[in-house]
Scaffold this active site. Structure first.
Site, PDB file in Angstrom:
ATOM      1  N   LYS A 162      11.139 -23.371  -1.861  1.00 42.49           N
ATOM      2  CA  LYS A 162      11.197 -21.905  -1.753  1.00 42.49           C
ATOM      3  C   LYS A 162      10.912 -21.330  -3.123  1.00 42.49           C
ATOM      4  CE  LYS A 162      12.756 -17.837   0.034  1.00 42.49           C
ATOM      5  NZ  LYS A 162      12.220 -16.936  -0.958  1.00 42.49           N
TER       6      LYS A 162
ATOM      7  N   SER B 182      15.160 -22.283  -3.831  1.00 40.54           N
ATOM      8  CA  SER B 182      15.142 -21.114  -4.716  1.00 40.54           C
ATOM      9  C   SER B 182      15.645 -21.447  -6.122  1.00 40.54           C
ATOM     10  CB  SER B 182      15.932 -19.958  -4.103  1.00 40.54           C
ATOM     11  OG  SER B 182      15.385 -19.563  -2.874  1.00 40.54           O
TER      12      SER B 182
END
Length: 100
Positions: free
Chosen positions: A38, A13
């Site tokens: 991600k 992320s």
């Protein structure tokens, strides 16, 4: 002193976006293993009948150079071990990481 970012398959992320920003702007050497990949943010929308839901993508992460990281991750500049103790991350890094 050079900046080295140590990443592995659990790096995901926003950490991947930060890693890519440092790498793409030649501010850091990225060492370790390919990151997780991600690159999307999803929310679950419940169905009206309460019988399940639908995952809706509401945002995508990309690098400053507009590379999509989802399911691809960030490639490292120098592959190295990542199984070191977190209190001594330098133990994972070989001397080649610090060469320009």
């Amino acid at each position: 002193a050079p900046l080295v970012v140590l990443v592995d398959g659990n790096t995901a992320s926003a950490a991947e976006v930060m890693t890519a920003a440092l790498q793409e702007n030649q501010r850091a050497v990225v060492a370790g293993e390919q990151t997780f990949g991600k690159g999307i943010v999803q929310t679950i929308r419940q169905l009206e009948n309460g019988n399940g839901g639908v995952a809706v993508t509401i945002a995508r992460y990309e690098t400053p150079e507009h590379h999509d990281i989802n399911k691809q991750g960030i490639a490292v500049d120098v592959k190295t071990r990542t199984d070191c103790e977190k209190v001594d991350a330098l133990a994972c890094l070989s001397p080649e990481v610090f060469k320009n």
